[in-house]
Scaffold this active site. Structure first.
Site, PDB file in Angstrom:
ATOM      1  CE  LYS A 147      -4.512   0.660   0.245  1.00 20.55           C
ATOM      2  NZ  LYS A 147      -5.557  -0.291  -0.203  1.00 20.55           N
TER       3      LYS A 147
HETATM    4  N1  GLU Z   1      -7.091  -0.199  -3.661  1.00 25.72           N
HETATM    5  C1  GLU Z   1      -7.827  -1.386  -3.971  1.00 25.72           C
HETATM    6  C2  GLU Z   1      -7.955  -2.285  -2.765  1.00 25.72           C
HETATM    7  O1  GLU Z   1      -7.857  -1.832  -1.631  1.00 25.72           O
HETATM    8  C3  GLU Z   1      -7.283  -2.097  -5.195  1.00 25.72           C
HETATM    9  C4  GLU Z   1      -5.892  -2.577  -5.087  1.00 25.72           C
HETATM   10  C5  GLU Z   1      -5.343  -3.136  -6.402  1.00 25.72           C
HETATM   11  O2  GLU Z   1      -6.101  -3.308  -7.332  1.00 25.72           O
HETATM   12  O3  GLU Z   1      -4.141  -3.365  -6.437  1.00 25.72           O
HETATM   13  O4  GLU Z   1      -8.228  -3.446  -2.864  1.00 25.72           O
END
Ligand code: GLU
Length: 434
Positions: A124
């Site tokens: 993240k």
């Molecule tokens: N931000 C989204 C999540 O929390 C998508 C993450 C992604 O597709 O890598 O799942």
């Protein structure tokens, strides 16, 4: 480290006192992790490894503002675990970003990817900023400098960002371009959630909401509740909530309430979701929508309904309002909408929770499809994307619910157990590089 070498270990059982601050995301995540790890009788060495992020990068991001002044922002990228594949997870631009929160969210991504069994680890990123007061040019300069700051972690084989809170396909395009300029060739697979015209996937934008629809449908089926008689309240009318509401209505459910940051609307007879969407498109906010009763976001959570779909913020279902929740099913479209303390209350009340790491995994699943398509250079039609997503969501739902039933635990703990087992298995097979 060998699975057979089980030694007495010091996993703390999460009794009531162990659930620390309701709002601390890392502790909230870890309290569930600890419980699931104990249930799995996880090897103590693996337990220690999985409790720590692999890599945390913090960068200062100087940005030339339109006024001619320079502002310096702080950004983080955390790679929590990459044993199963490249780190995967979104980047958020928000004033509430902290390293601790980004770390918790990176761990969540690790479990999420493992629950749906896609070959990714978890990551993240976040920049502490308020993009609502920044111009497009300032956001572009911030994005590019942040990308340049974390460029060592990025790459299709190592770390693949995606959109998250306050970031979108435009931001992904800038990240992809900045990375590609540094590499001296175009690398589409370095981010997902890109515009379709530059290697994005059909169905990616709708994927999280669509995934919520699939698991809600499966949960209703499992509880023998016909979808045609289901009243559904949706908190959040953004990309996840509005799509989930539309698709659930298409399946025959009655959407009795929706909300956004301006408040909510309730209509017992059922809202016309398309009409609400048109209103929001024109007015930007739900407030004032005529065909329903105005309610607060807090009121929405405790409405009489079969399904509650929190698809907005973290920590909205707490020990304070959990006793008043009337829904039979809670489907967590948002990341971390339920605190650990509230979990125990919902369990006592017999609420069937579809946990976030399953319920909102449709987004990262189609991110995986996007990455596969970019790497193969061959793009699928939308029907193929959606039917492959459905297969993964339905199967993962079954696996989580079966794991929970087999061990007599909640679906959340079942999902953690499934995920931890999958990540731990790869660690065992790979062994430890000393
Ligand atoms: N931000 C989204 C999540 O929390 C998508 C993450 C992604 O597709 O890598 O799942």
């Amino acid at each position: 480290m060998c699975a057979d070498a089980v030694q007495p270990h010091r996993i703390i059982r999460p009794d009531k006192d162990h659930f620390l601050s309701e709002e601390n995301p890392f502790e909230a995540m870890m309290s569930r992790f600890d419980f699931a790890a104990e249930k799995l009788n996880l090897d103590p060495g693996l337990y220690k490894i999985l409790r720590h992020p692999e890599k945390q990068v913090t960068v200062s991001i100087p940005v030339l503002l339109d006024s001619g002044e320079v502002e310096v922002y702080t950004g983080h990228r955390v790679l929590y675990n990459t044993s199963r594949g490249p780190a995967k997870g979104g980047i958020r631009f928000d004033l509430a970003v902290t390293l601790e929160e980004v770390t918790a969210l990176a761990a969540w991504m690790t479990w999420k990817c493992a629950v749906v069994n896609i070959p990714f680890g978890g990551a993240k990123g976040g920049v502490v900023c308020d993009p609502s007061v920044m111009s497009p040019g300032e956001i572009e300069r911030l994005t590019r400098r942040y990308t340049s700051g974390i460029i060592e972690t990025l790459g299709p084989d190592s770390d693949v960002p995606a959109p998250d809170v306050n970031t979108n396909e435009r931001v992904m395009a800038w990240i992809m371009d900045t990375y590609s300029m540094a590499k001296r060739h175009t690398v589409t697979a370095v981010v997902t959630g890109k515009p379709i015209s530059m290697g994005g996937s059909l169905g990616r934008k709708e994927a999280t909401g669509r995934g919520c629809m699939f698991v809600t449908r499966e949960a209703l089926k499992r509880l023998d509740m016909p979808i045609e008689r289901a009243r559904i309240a949706v908190q959040g009318f953004g990309n996840v909530g509005s799509i989930a509401a539309t698709l659930l209505q298409e399946q025959g459910a009655r959407i009795v309430a929706v909300s956004d940051k301006s408040g909510g609307i309730y209509n017992e007879a059922g809202l016309d979701v398309q009409d609400v969407k048109n209103w929001v498109l024109e007015k930007r906010l739900l407030a004032g929508y005529p065909d329903g009763e105005a309610i607060t976001n807090a009121e929405l959570l405790t409405l009489p309904c079969e399904v509650l779909l929190p698809a907005a913020l973290e920590n909205v279902i707490t020990s304070k309002n959990a006793p008043d929740i009337q829904a039979r099913i809670v489907c967590e479209g948002a990341n971390g909408p339920t605190t650990a303390k509230a979990d125990a209350i919902l369990e006592e009340k017999g609420v069937f929770v579809v946990p976030d790491i399953l319920a909102n995994a449709g987004g990262v699943t189609v991110s995986y499809f996007e990455w596969v398509q970019d790497r193969g250079g061959y793009f699928w039609d939308e029907e193929t994307v959606n039917s492959r997503l459905e297969r993964i969501m339905v199967q993962s739902f079954e696996e989580v619910a079966n794991m929970a039933a087999r061990h007599g635990v909640t679906n959340r703990i079942g999902a953690y157990m499934l995920a931890i087992e999958r990540v731990a298995e790869v660690h065992r097979l790979r062994g430890m590089y000393a």
